[in-house]
Motif scaffolding. Structure first.
Motif, PDB file in Angstrom:
ATOM      1  N   VAL A   1       0.829  -1.204   0.000  1.00 36.24           N
ATOM      2  CA  VAL A   1       0.000   0.000   0.000  1.00 36.24           C
ATOM      3  C   VAL A   1       0.869   1.263   0.000  1.00 36.24           C
ATOM      4  N   ASN A   2       2.001   1.231   0.713  1.00 35.48           N
ATOM      5  CA  ASN A   2       2.899   2.381   0.721  1.00 35.48           C
ATOM      6  C   ASN A   2       3.634   2.534  -0.604  1.00 35.48           C
ATOM      7  N   GLN A   3       3.956   1.423  -1.252  1.00 34.86           N
ATOM      8  CA  GLN A   3       4.582   1.486  -2.576  1.00 34.86           C
ATOM      9  C   GLN A   3       3.614   2.092  -3.589  1.00 34.86           C
ATOM     10  N   LEU A   4       2.373   1.642  -3.552  1.00 36.85           N
ATOM     11  CA  LEU A   4       1.366   2.167  -4.474  1.00 36.85           C
ATOM     12  C   LEU A   4       1.139   3.653  -4.234  1.00 36.85           C
ATOM     13  N   GLU A   5       1.055   4.049  -2.980  1.00 34.91           N
ATOM     14  CA  GLU A   5       0.875   5.461  -2.648  1.00 34.91           C
ATOM     15  C   GLU A   5       2.050   6.299  -3.162  1.00 34.91           C
ATOM     16  N   ALA A   6       3.272   5.791  -3.021  1.00 36.76           N
ATOM     17  CA  ALA A   6       4.461   6.507  -3.494  1.00 36.76           C
ATOM     18  C   ALA A   6       4.448   6.647  -5.012  1.00 36.76           C
ATOM     19  N   ILE A   7       4.006   5.599  -5.711  1.00 33.89           N
ATOM     20  CA  ILE A   7       3.936   5.650  -7.177  1.00 33.89           C
ATOM     21  C   ILE A   7       2.896   6.676  -7.624  1.00 33.89           C
ATOM     22  N   LEU A   8       1.738   6.666  -6.997  1.00 34.86           N
ATOM     23  CA  LEU A   8       0.686   7.625  -7.358  1.00 34.86           C
ATOM     24  C   LEU A   8       1.111   9.062  -7.045  1.00 34.86           C
ATOM     25  N   ASN A   9       1.782   9.261  -5.921  1.00 34.27           N
ATOM     26  CA  ASN A   9       2.276  10.596  -5.582  1.00 34.27           C
ATOM     27  C   ASN A   9       3.313  11.064  -6.597  1.00 34.27           C
ATOM     28  N   ALA A  10       4.226  10.164  -6.986  1.00 31.55           N
ATOM     29  CA  ALA A  10       5.248  10.519  -7.976  1.00 31.55           C
ATOM     30  C   ALA A  10       4.600  10.868  -9.312  1.00 31.55           C
ATOM     31  N   TYR A  11       3.596  10.102  -9.710  1.00 36.92           N
ATOM     32  CA  TYR A  11       2.883  10.379 -10.959  1.00 36.92           C
ATOM     33  C   TYR A  11       2.265  11.775 -10.926  1.00 36.92           C
ATOM     34  N   ASN A  12       1.581  12.099  -9.828  1.00 34.56           N
ATOM     35  CA  ASN A  12       0.934  13.404  -9.715  1.00 34.56           C
ATOM     36  C   ASN A  12       1.959  14.539  -9.735  1.00 34.56           C
ATOM     37  N   LEU A  13       3.063  14.382  -9.006  1.00 39.77           N
ATOM     38  CA  LEU A  13       4.115  15.397  -9.012  1.00 39.77           C
ATOM     39  C   LEU A  13       4.730  15.546 -10.397  1.00 39.77           C
ATOM     40  N   LEU A  14       4.910  14.430 -11.084  1.00 40.24           N
ATOM     41  CA  LEU A  14       5.481  14.443 -12.429  1.00 40.24           C
ATOM     42  C   LEU A  14       4.603  15.253 -13.377  1.00 40.24           C
ATOM     43  N   VAL A  15       3.318  14.986 -13.367  1.00 38.89           N
ATOM     44  CA  VAL A  15       2.390  15.680 -14.267  1.00 38.89           C
ATOM     45  C   VAL A  15       2.247  17.156 -13.884  1.00 38.89           C
ATOM     46  N   GLU A  16       2.191  17.440 -12.598  1.00 33.70           N
ATOM     47  CA  GLU A  16       1.963  18.820 -12.150  1.00 33.70           C
ATOM     48  C   GLU A  16       3.214  19.693 -12.226  1.00 33.70           C
ATOM     49  N   GLN A  17       4.379  19.142 -11.857  1.00 30.36           N
ATOM     50  CA  GLN A  17       5.582  19.961 -11.720  1.00 30.36           C
ATOM     51  C   GLN A  17       6.586  19.811 -12.866  1.00 30.36           C
ATOM     52  N   GLU A  18       6.831  18.605 -13.292  1.00 33.40           N
ATOM     53  CA  GLU A  18       7.885  18.365 -14.274  1.00 33.40           C
ATOM     54  C   GLU A  18       7.400  18.459 -15.718  1.00 33.40           C
ATOM     55  N   LEU A  19       6.164  18.061 -15.948  1.00 31.86           N
ATOM     56  CA  LEU A  19       5.617  18.053 -17.315  1.00 31.86           C
ATOM     57  C   LEU A  19       4.283  18.794 -17.358  1.00 31.86           C
ATOM     58  N   PRO A  20       4.249  20.059 -16.926  1.00 31.87           N
ATOM     59  CA  PRO A  20       2.970  20.781 -16.922  1.00 31.87           C
ATOM     60  C   PRO A  20       2.409  20.900 -18.338  1.00 31.87           C
ATOM     61  N   GLY A  21       1.125  20.672 -18.447  1.00 34.69           N
ATOM     62  CA  GLY A  21       0.473  20.754 -19.752  1.00 34.69           C
ATOM     63  C   GLY A  21       0.480  19.450 -20.524  1.00 34.69           C
ATOM     64  N   ALA A  22       1.256  18.475 -20.045  1.00 36.66           N
ATOM     65  CA  ALA A  22       1.299  17.173 -20.726  1.00 36.66           C
ATOM     66  C   ALA A  22       0.006  16.418 -20.457  1.00 36.66           C
ATOM     67  N   GLN A  23      -0.423  15.639 -21.436  1.00 35.61           N
ATOM     68  CA  GLN A  23      -1.618  14.826 -21.282  1.00 35.61           C
ATOM     69  C   GLN A  23      -1.191  13.364 -21.250  1.00 35.61           C
ATOM     70  N   ALA A  24      -1.749  12.619 -20.315  1.00 41.65           N
ATOM     71  CA  ALA A  24      -1.388  11.213 -20.163  1.00 41.65           C
ATOM     72  C   ALA A  24      -2.241  10.340 -21.064  1.00 41.65           C
ATOM     73  N   GLY A  25      -1.608   9.337 -21.651  1.00 38.52           N
ATOM     74  CA  GLY A  25      -2.333   8.365 -22.461  1.00 38.52           C
ATOM     75  C   GLY A  25      -3.153   7.437 -21.579  1.00 38.52           C
ATOM     76  N   CYS A  26      -2.683   7.213 -20.371  1.00 37.75           N
ATOM     77  CA  CYS A  26      -3.436   6.451 -19.377  1.00 37.75           C
ATOM     78  C   CYS A  26      -3.172   7.099 -18.041  1.00 37.75           C
ATOM     79  N   GLN A  27      -4.120   6.982 -17.157  1.00 43.60           N
ATOM     80  CA  GLN A  27      -3.965   7.595 -15.844  1.00 43.60           C
ATOM     81  C   GLN A  27      -4.237   6.545 -14.794  1.00 43.60           C
ATOM     82  N   PRO A  28      -3.319   6.368 -13.831  1.00 42.77           N
ATOM     83  CA  PRO A  28      -3.558   5.389 -12.786  1.00 42.77           C
ATOM     84  C   PRO A  28      -4.691   5.826 -11.875  1.00 42.77           C
ATOM     85  N   THR A  29      -5.510   4.871 -11.463  1.00 41.10           N
ATOM     86  CA  THR A  29      -6.629   5.186 -10.591  1.00 41.10           C
ATOM     87  C   THR A  29      -6.379   4.717  -9.164  1.00 41.10           C
TER      88      THR A  29
END
Length: 73
Positions: A41-69
């Motif tokens: 559960v902590n690994q999954l939470e870390a992956i989802l947090n990294a994904y959100n930070l990646l989209v919001e901070q590192e690749l702003p404006g990028a659109q994902a082909g798939c989004q983890p739920t």
């Protein structure tokens, strides 16, 4: 092709940028757990947090082909 590595809390993200000179730039990202001894559960939470930070901070404006739920679907 450009490669970039980013470290977030408990994760390492490898990004590859494919820019063919058009209006569209394609990114491939691989998110790795840097602390594999964490409970699932902590690994999954870390992956989802990294994904959100990646989209919001590192690749702003990028659109994902798939989004983890986080629901396994």
């Amino acid at each position: 092709m450009e490669y970039k590595t980013i470290t977030f809390d408990k994760t390492l993200v490898e990004i590859c940028e494919f820019n063919n000179g058009t209006e569209v730039t394609e990114y491939h990202a691989m998110i790795h757990i840097s602390q594999p001894g964490l409970p699932f559960v902590n690994q999954l939470e870390a992956i989802l947090n990294a994904y959100n930070l990646l989209v919001e901070q590192e690749l702003p404006g990028a659109q994902a082909g798939c989004q983890p739920t986080g629901r396994g679907d």
